[in-house]
Motif scaffolding. Sequence first.
Motif, PDB file in Angstrom:
ATOM      1  N   THR A  15       0.821  -1.210   0.000  1.00 41.17           N
ATOM      2  CA  THR A  15       0.000   0.000   0.000  1.00 41.17           C
ATOM      3  C   THR A  15       0.857   1.262   0.000  1.00 41.17           C
ATOM      4  O   THR A  15       0.508   2.246  -0.639  1.00 41.17           O
ATOM      5  N   SER A  16       1.983   1.234   0.697  1.00 43.23           N
ATOM      6  CA  SER A  16       2.862   2.409   0.751  1.00 43.23           C
ATOM      7  C   SER A  16       4.049   2.303  -0.199  1.00 43.23           C
ATOM      8  O   SER A  16       4.646   3.318  -0.554  1.00 43.23           O
ATOM      9  N   ARG A  47       0.221  -4.422  -6.339  1.00 40.49           N
ATOM     10  CA  ARG A  47      -1.074  -3.784  -6.100  1.00 40.49           C
ATOM     11  C   ARG A  47      -2.012  -3.972  -7.293  1.00 40.49           C
ATOM     12  O   ARG A  47      -3.187  -4.293  -7.136  1.00 40.49           O
ATOM     13  N   GLU A  51      -5.450  -6.175  -6.847  1.00 38.04           N
ATOM     14  CA  GLU A  51      -6.725  -5.474  -6.969  1.00 38.04           C
ATOM     15  C   GLU A  51      -7.415  -5.696  -8.316  1.00 38.04           C
ATOM     16  O   GLU A  51      -8.480  -5.152  -8.556  1.00 38.04           O
ATOM     17  N   SER A  90      -1.118  -6.229   3.970  1.00 35.17           N
ATOM     18  CA  SER A  90      -0.697  -5.618   2.709  1.00 35.17           C
ATOM     19  C   SER A  90       0.809  -5.778   2.541  1.00 35.17           C
ATOM     20  O   SER A  90       1.486  -4.897   2.044  1.00 35.17           O
TER      21      SER A  90
END
Length: 121
Positions: A15-16, A47, A51, A90
């Motif tokens: 996520t980061s 990611r 997703e 994550s």
Amino acid sequence: MTIPGARGASLVDWTSGLALGAAGCSPEAGTGRDHETTAAEVAELARLAFESGAFTAAAGPGPGPVEDMIVTAQGSYHLIRFVETSFDSSVFLYLWLDRTEANLAVALFRLKDITARLVPA
């Protein structure tokens, strides 16, 4: 780093895009880039896959739609293994392998074992 052909590894928050830990070399070490740059770039790929509607629709129930990813490049393999946790994780392990020395099946098996030991049951 005891996996045959391993050149570098990172634990990454997708996520980061931050590397939470790293060992060995970065694939881009000769270009002046480091593990942090590699982590950010690989996190984007992870990611997108995690997703993606194409993977989500076919996954069914479970912790996530993608277990691991393999990217083959000229001279190297890049493996991403998502860490399964009881909470909304994550994090993934990223492993860079020299293609001439690596055994992809062994690397995948070892990476699966390492991620299972990261989070106690």
